[in-house]
Enzyme design. Sequence first.
Site, short mmCIF file in Angstrom:
data_model
loop_
_atom_site.label_atom_id
_atom_site.label_comp_id
_atom_site.label_asym_id
_atom_site.label_seq_id
_atom_site.Cartn_x
_atom_site.Cartn_y
_atom_site.Cartn_z
N CYS A 8 1.11 -1.17 0.40
CA CYS A 8 0.26 -0.11 -0.06
C CYS A 8 0.72 1.57 -0.18
O CYS A 8 1.76 1.09 -0.78
CB CYS A 8 -0.79 0.30 1.36
N ASN A 11 1.49 1.60 4.08
CA ASN A 11 2.56 0.14 4.92
C ASN A 11 2.34 0.69 6.49
O ASN A 11 3.36 -0.77 7.30
CB ASN A 11 3.86 -1.17 4.74
N CYS A 13 -1.59 0.78 7.35
CA CYS A 13 -2.96 0.68 7.73
C CYS A 13 -2.80 -0.21 7.40
O CYS A 13 -3.86 -1.66 7.53
CB CYS A 13 -3.54 1.32 7.21
N ARG A 14 -3.32 -0.68 5.97
CA ARG A 14 -4.60 -1.88 4.93
C ARG A 14 -2.63 -2.71 4.14
O ARG A 14 -3.43 -4.29 5.25
CB ARG A 14 -4.57 -0.67 3.45
N SER A 15 -2.08 -2.09 3.98
CA SER A 15 -1.05 -4.10 3.54
C SER A 15 -0.76 -4.93 4.64
O SER A 15 -0.32 -6.11 5.15
CB SER A 15 0.07 -3.37 2.80
N ASP A 117 -8.46 3.77 1.72
CA ASP A 117 -7.09 4.21 2.47
C ASP A 117 -8.41 4.99 3.97
O ASP A 117 -8.38 5.53 3.74
CB ASP A 117 -6.44 5.22 1.44
P1 4NP Z 1 -1.46 3.24 4.64
O1 4NP Z 1 -2.21 4.40 4.96
O2 4NP Z 1 -1.45 3.24 2.88
O3 4NP Z 1 -2.98 1.68 4.06
O4 4NP Z 1 -0.40 2.90 5.21
C1 4NP Z 1 -1.34 5.46 4.76
C2 4NP Z 1 -0.24 5.35 5.71
C3 4NP Z 1 0.38 6.14 5.44
C4 4NP Z 1 -0.04 7.87 4.05
C5 4NP Z 1 -1.44 7.57 3.59
C6 4NP Z 1 -1.52 5.90 3.17
N1 4NP Z 1 0.54 8.74 4.61
O5 4NP Z 1 0.29 9.51 4.16
O6 4NP Z 1 1.44 9.44 5.46
#
Ligand code: 4NP
Length: 146
Positions: A8, A11, A13-15, A117
């Site tokens: 994702c 790394n 939240c989702r993955s 997200d």
């Molecule tokens: P993820 O979520 O891709 O599911 O881990 C996010 C985590 C951090 C950010 C965006 C999405 N960020 O912009 O820092």
Amino acid sequence: MKSILFVCLGNICRSPIADGCAKKYVLENGLDIKIDSAGTGSWHVGEAPCANSIKVAKKYGVNISNLRARQVTKSDFDNFDLIIALDESNYRDLERLGAKNLVKLGIYGHNGADVPDPYFFKEYDGFVKVFKMIDECVSNLFAEIK
Ligand code: 4NP
């Protein structure tokens, strides 16, 4: 199929949820498949998954608290048989970096939909929906590759 990498953006939240669900499936079914996750971005390298992802995973019996974020590398594309992007933007970034055997998680039972997200929403309910979608897709993925 010997190895799968979920990717994702951050790394955190989702993955990590996909990683945890897949590792649980592999363990419970005695499979010999390496599972890992990474982010296309570097902002959160070294961090544990976000609190709501840890919380929702725990509620459904998946412990992801020991995972630590890392950024995807080009060597991952040689080291993993399948690279699974959580959304379209992750897919395009990975394609640009040269990922082979690249798919979107949503093709496994969700018509190719993006896993939303939840990072900027913050509400826990959003994480429950995201968890259920990821868990379903991961189960469908294993049903397909068996
Ligand atoms: P993820 O979520 O891709 O599911 O881990 C996010 C985590 C951090 C950010 C965006 C999405 N960020 O912009 O820092």
